[in-house]
Design an enzyme around this catalytic site. Structure first.
Site, PDB file in Angstrom:
ATOM      1  N   CYS A 143       7.173  17.708  -3.185  1.00 52.80           N
ATOM      2  CA  CYS A 143       5.639  16.402  -3.235  1.00 52.80           C
ATOM      3  C   CYS A 143       5.858  15.040  -4.144  1.00 52.80           C
ATOM      4  O   CYS A 143       6.454  14.931  -5.056  1.00 52.80           O
ATOM      5  CB  CYS A 143       4.291  17.543  -3.361  1.00 52.80           C
ATOM      6  SG  CYS A 143       4.278  18.507  -2.617  1.00 52.80           S
ATOM      7  N   GLY A 174       7.434  12.982   0.159  1.00 53.14           N
ATOM      8  CA  GLY A 174       6.644  13.850   1.030  1.00 53.14           C
ATOM      9  C   GLY A 174       6.276  13.127   2.538  1.00 53.14           C
ATOM     10  O   GLY A 174       5.584  12.099   1.657  1.00 53.14           O
ATOM     11  N   ASN A 205       3.262  19.605  -7.694  1.00 57.00           N
ATOM     12  CA  ASN A 205       4.647  19.010  -6.644  1.00 57.00           C
ATOM     13  C   ASN A 205       5.787  20.357  -7.473  1.00 57.00           C
ATOM     14  O   ASN A 205       5.750  20.666  -8.745  1.00 57.00           O
ATOM     15  CB  ASN A 205       5.390  17.519  -7.360  1.00 57.00           C
ATOM     16  CG  ASN A 205       6.733  17.409  -7.086  1.00 57.00           C
ATOM     17  OD1 ASN A 205       7.400  18.131  -6.078  1.00 57.00           O
ATOM     18  ND2 ASN A 205       7.070  16.755  -8.002  1.00 57.00           N
ATOM     19  N   GLY A 206       6.382  20.963  -6.752  1.00 61.45           N
ATOM     20  CA  GLY A 206       7.865  22.173  -7.352  1.00 61.45           C
ATOM     21  C   GLY A 206       7.616  23.426  -6.169  1.00 61.45           C
ATOM     22  O   GLY A 206       6.719  22.823  -5.339  1.00 61.45           O
ATOM     23  N   TYR A 220      19.122  11.456  -5.483  1.00 60.98           N
ATOM     24  CA  TYR A 220      18.754  11.550  -4.578  1.00 60.98           C
ATOM     25  C   TYR A 220      17.363  11.155  -4.151  1.00 60.98           C
ATOM     26  O   TYR A 220      17.285   9.724  -3.951  1.00 60.98           O
ATOM     27  CB  TYR A 220      18.900  13.060  -3.696  1.00 60.98           C
ATOM     28  CG  TYR A 220      19.258  12.889  -2.333  1.00 60.98           C
ATOM     29  CD1 TYR A 220      19.375  11.658  -0.771  1.00 60.98           C
ATOM     30  CD2 TYR A 220      16.834  13.622  -1.367  1.00 60.98           C
ATOM     31  CE1 TYR A 220      19.236  12.325   0.065  1.00 60.98           C
ATOM     32  CE2 TYR A 220      16.850  13.059  -0.045  1.00 60.98           C
ATOM     33  CZ  TYR A 220      17.638  12.490   0.705  1.00 60.98           C
ATOM     34  OH  TYR A 220      16.932  12.445   1.598  1.00 60.98           O
ATOM     35  N   SER A 260      20.512   6.048  -0.059  1.00 59.17           N
ATOM     36  CA  SER A 260      20.324   6.614  -1.363  1.00 59.17           C
ATOM     37  C   SER A 260      21.926   6.612  -2.042  1.00 59.17           C
ATOM     38  O   SER A 260      22.548   6.709  -2.851  1.00 59.17           O
ATOM     39  CB  SER A 260      19.796   8.423  -1.820  1.00 59.17           C
ATOM     40  OG  SER A 260      20.046   8.879  -0.504  1.00 59.17           O
ATOM     41  N   ASP A 318      28.184   8.564  -0.725  1.00 60.05           N
ATOM     42  CA  ASP A 318      27.124   8.785  -0.376  1.00 60.05           C
ATOM     43  C   ASP A 318      26.565   9.638  -1.628  1.00 60.05           C
ATOM     44  O   ASP A 318      27.814   9.989  -1.784  1.00 60.05           O
ATOM     45  CB  ASP A 318      26.976  10.007   0.636  1.00 60.05           C
ATOM     46  CG  ASP A 318      25.374   9.725   1.951  1.00 60.05           C
ATOM     47  OD1 ASP A 318      24.538   9.479   1.150  1.00 60.05           O
ATOM     48  OD2 ASP A 318      25.815  10.581   3.045  1.00 60.05           O
ATOM     49  N   ASP A 319      25.429   9.866  -1.402  1.00 61.54           N
ATOM     50  CA  ASP A 319      24.501  10.430  -2.498  1.00 61.54           C
ATOM     51  C   ASP A 319      25.263  12.448  -2.525  1.00 61.54           C
ATOM     52  O   ASP A 319      25.817  12.551  -3.088  1.00 61.54           O
ATOM     53  CB  ASP A 319      23.311  10.399  -2.817  1.00 61.54           C
ATOM     54  CG  ASP A 319      22.583  10.770  -1.462  1.00 61.54           C
ATOM     55  OD1 ASP A 319      22.769  11.830  -1.709  1.00 61.54           O
ATOM     56  OD2 ASP A 319      22.369   9.776  -0.543  1.00 61.54           O
ATOM     57  N   CYS A 362      18.631  25.955  -3.370  1.00 59.42           N
ATOM     58  CA  CYS A 362      17.288  25.518  -4.991  1.00 59.42           C
ATOM     59  C   CYS A 362      15.974  26.014  -4.151  1.00 59.42           C
ATOM     60  O   CYS A 362      16.207  26.037  -3.625  1.00 59.42           O
ATOM     61  CB  CYS A 362      17.163  24.101  -5.103  1.00 59.42           C
ATOM     62  SG  CYS A 362      16.299  23.595  -5.658  1.00 59.42           S
ATOM     63  N   CYS A 413      19.156  20.426 -15.013  1.00 64.95           N
ATOM     64  CA  CYS A 413      19.444  22.251 -13.810  1.00 64.95           C
ATOM     65  C   CYS A 413      20.681  21.418 -13.333  1.00 64.95           C
ATOM     66  O   CYS A 413      20.603  20.386 -12.732  1.00 64.95           O
ATOM     67  CB  CYS A 413      18.424  22.329 -12.989  1.00 64.95           C
ATOM     68  SG  CYS A 413      18.373  23.056 -11.712  1.00 64.95           S
TER      69      CYS A 413
HETATM   70  S1  SF4 Z   1      19.401  20.493  -9.753  1.00 65.01           S
HETATM   71 FE1  SF4 Z   1      18.491  22.875 -10.027  1.00 65.01          FE
HETATM   72  S2  SF4 Z   1      15.767  22.234  -9.380  1.00 65.01           S
HETATM   73 FE2  SF4 Z   1      17.307  20.184  -8.677  1.00 65.01          FE
HETATM   74  S3  SF4 Z   1      18.445  20.676  -5.862  1.00 65.01           S
HETATM   75 FE3  SF4 Z   1      19.311  21.670  -7.935  1.00 65.01          FE
HETATM   76  S4  SF4 Z   1      18.821  24.187  -7.635  1.00 65.01           S
HETATM   77 FE4  SF4 Z   1      17.256  22.794  -7.596  1.00 65.01          FE
END
Ligand code: SF4
Length: 504
Positions: free
Chosen positions: A34, A60, A136-137, A279, A320, A382-383, A419, A470
Site C-alpha cells: 500500500c 498499489g 501499509n504493511g 524494487y 525498475s 533486472d532488479d 515475505c 531486513c
Molecule cells: S526484505 Fe524483508 S520485508 Fe522486504 S521483501 Fe524481503 S522479507 Fe519482506
C-alpha cells in the site's frame, strides 16, 4: 446530503474482474501492499491527497480511497481500481469530500482478499468518536487477534488485517489507558505504517522495526504532510523534512507537529525492507536515509564488479532495472542502451492463461528494440527474479529479435523465502531460486550466463549499517518471528473459500 461513507458503485461483476486479475505466471512481478498520504490544515487538502496518491500509485492499484474531516466529522470515499478510476474525472467526489484535513490510501492486498470491502481508509465509529485508518504493511498476529475478538462476540465487516486495529482501539479497557493509541500499537506485530484520521487530527505511526518507509514533509504554506515515499511530496510542491522514526507516533493538529514514542527509541535495531530500495520505491524518493535511484546505481556497479561480462551493450528491464543498468554500464564501460520499451498504457490484461496468451502478454507489455539487440552480445539487468516465468518470456523475445548472447544480471540476491511483512511473493516452492543452483537457473531462463549480486555486496551499497535491514527473503532469518502455520497464505485461502461460498 453527503453520506458519511461512500462506496464505489461499480457492478460487482466488474469489480470482481478487476480485483481477481491474478497475475499470470508470465506476468508475475512482486507487488507492494500500500501507499499512504496525509495532510493537515490545508484548504486544498483533499485535492493534494489525490495528487499525492497519484504519485504513490506504483505501491498499489487495486483500490484507492480518501477520508477527510472538517474538524467535527469524517467523510470517506473509496473504491476498486486506480486513483484516477475511483475519483473519476468529471465527477464531483473530490469537491464533496473537500475539507482541510485528509488522509488517502492506495492498496494492493497482501492480507485480506481483493474486494471493495477491504479498500481503505477504513471508517469506524466507536465510543470516542469516528476514526479512519489507512495501513501499509502486514500484521503477522492479525489472525490471532481477530480470533480473540470474535470469540468475545466482535463482528468484522472486512477480511483485512487493518480492521483488527480498529477493534483494538475501541476496546473499553484500552480507552482508559493514558495513551490509548500507544497502548494499542504495542499489541501489533509485523510491518505497519499507519495513518489514523480522528475528527480533529492525524496520527501517523511506524512499527518499531521501521520495515516500511514513512516520511514527513512541509508545504509552502508551512503545513505538514506524511507519505509512504517522498515522491508524493513532489506532486504538491512540499519539501521533505525527515522520516518518521521506527516506534514513533507523529501527531498533526492545529498546534503543528508533535512526536512521541510507543517503544523506547533506539531499543530495537531497525529492519528496513531493503527490497523497497531494490524494487518498490520510486527512483526520485528518499527512503531509509538515501535516494533510491543512486542506491540502485550503486547496486549496478557492484554487480559489474562481481559478475563482469564480455558484451556489446547493457540493456535494462524497464523500469525498475534501469538505474542498476546505468550503474553496470558505468562500471563495466559497456555502452548502455534501451533494448526494451515498456508500455505504460496496457494496464492489466485479462487474456486466458495459456502459453501463447502469456507470450502475447509479455510482448504487449515489453516491446523489443530490434536494432539495439540484433546480432549483439547483451547484458540484461533486472532488479529481481521471483518465479522466473516473466524473465523467461522476456529472454525468449530477445532471442527472437536476434540477440547473439544474453547475460542476465540481477541486482538482488536469489529470493528463496516468502515475505510475511507486506510483499506479495509466492510460496517458497514457487520461487525460482528455491532448490536451484545457478546452472539450473541459467537453463530454466535460457540465458548464456546469470549473475546475482551477493548479499554482502548488496549491503555494502547501503548507507546504514548492514544489520539495519531486513534480508529475510534471501536468508530466511525473520527479525520478527513468524508462525508459518498461521501465515498469510493460510488466511487468504480461507478467505477466498469463504467468498466463493458467499458468491455462489
Ligand atoms: S526484505 Fe524483508 S520485508 Fe522486504 S521483501 Fe524481503 S522479507 Fe519482506
Amino acid at each position: 446530503m453527503l453520506a458519511s461513507k461512500y462506496e464505489d458503485k461499480t457492478p460487482p461483476s466488474a469489480r470482481r474482474g478487476a480485483a481477481t486479475s491474478a497475475q499470470s505466471e508470465l506476468s508475475y512481478t512482486p507487488r507492494e501492499s500500500c501507499g499512504l498520504f496525509g495532510i493537515f490544515g490545508d484548504d486544498k487538502a483533499v485535492q493534494k491527497t489525490y495528487f499525492g496518491l497519484h504519485n504513490l500509485q506504483h505501491r498499489g492499484q487495486e483500490s484507492a480511497g480518501i477520508a477527510s474531516t472538517d474538524g467535527r466529522s469524517i467523510q470517506c470515499y473509496r473504491g476498486m481500481g486506480t486513483v484516477r478510476r475511483v475519483f473519476r474525472v468529471g465527477s464531483n467526489i473530490l469537491d464533496k469530500l473537500s475539507n482541510p484535513i485528509a488522509i488517502g490510501h492506495v492498496r494492493y492486498s497482501t492480507s485480506g482478499a481483493s474486494r471493495a470491502i477491504n479498500s481503505q481508509p477504513l471508517l469506524a465509529e466507536f465510543s470516542s468518536g469516528q476514526v479512519a485508518v489507512a495501513h501499509n504493511g502486514n500484521l503477522i498476529n492479525a489472525e490471532l487477534l481477530r480470533q480473540e475478538y470474535q470469540d468475545y462476540g466482535s463482528i468484522f465487516n472486512s477480511t483485512s488485517d487493518t480492521e483488527v486495529i480498529v477493534h483494538l482501539l475501541a476496546k473499553p479497557t484500552h480507552l482508559t489507558k493514558p495513551d490509548p493509541l500507544a497502548h494499542v500499537l504495542n499489541h501489533l506485530q509485523g510491518a505497519y505504517c499507519l495513518l489514523f484520521l480522528f475528527a480533529d487530527r492525524i496520527e501517523a505511526a511506524r512499527d518499531p522495526y521501521g520495515i516500511r518507509p514513512l516520511c514527513i514533509g512541509q508545504t509552502e504554506q508551512g503545513g505538514f504532510v506524511v507519505a509512504s515515499e517522498s515522491c508524493a511530496f513532489d506532486a504538491i510542491g512540499a519539501k521533505f523534512v525527515r522520516e518518521v522514526e521506527p516506534g514513533e507516533i507523529v501527531t498533526l493538529d492545529k498546534k503543528g507537529l508533535s512526536s512521541r514514542f510507543f517503544v523506547n527509541p533506539g531499543s530495537i535495531v531497525p529492519a528496513h525492507c531493503i527490497f523497497e530500495h531494490i524494487y518498490f520505491a520510486k527512483q526520485n524518493s528518499f527512503i531509509f536515509g538515501e535516494n533510491v535511484h543512486l542506491f540502485r546505481k550503486k547496486l549496478g556497479r557492484q554487480l559489474a564488479i562481481e559478475y563482469p561480462a564480455d558484451a556489446d551493450v547493457v540493456i535494462p528491464v524497464p523500469d525498475s532495472g534501469t538505474s542498476a543498468a546505468v550503474g553496470y554500464a558505468e562500471q563495466s564501460k559497456i555502452p548502455f542502451d534501451m533494448g526494451m520499451v515498456r508500455s505504460h498504457y496496457i494496464g492489466r490484461t485479462f487474456i486466458s492463461p495459456d502459453q501463447k496468451s502469456r507470450e502475447l502478454e509479455v510482448k504487449l507489455k515489453l516491446a523489443i528494440v530490434e536494432e539495439v539487440v540484433r546480432d549483439k552480445r547483451i547484458v540484461v539487468v533486472d532488479d529481481s527474479i521471483v518465479r522466473g516465468t516473466t524473465t523467461r518470456g522476456k529472454i525468449r523475445t530477445l532471442r527472437q529479435a536476434g540477440a547473439k548472447e544474453i547475460h542476465m544480471r540481477i541486482s538482488c540476491p536469489p529470493i528463496r523465502f516468502p515475505c510475511y511483512y507486506g510483499v506479495d511473493f509466492p510460496t517458497k516452492e514457487e520461487l525460482l531460486a528455491n532448490n536451484r543452483n545457478l546452472k539450473q537457473i541459467e537453463k530454466f531462463l535460457g540465458v548464456d550466463s546469470v549473475g546475482y549480486i551477493s548479499l554482502k555486496g548488496l549491503l555494502s551499497c547501503a548507507n546504514l549499517p548492514a544489520d539495519h535491514y531486513c534480508t529475510a527473503c534471501w536468508t530466511g532469518k525473520y527479525r520478527i518471528p513468524v508462525d508459518v502455520a498461521v501465515n498469510k497464505f493460510t488466511m487468504e485461502r480461507y478467505q477466498m473459500r469463504m467468498f466463493e461460498e458467499l458468491d455462489a
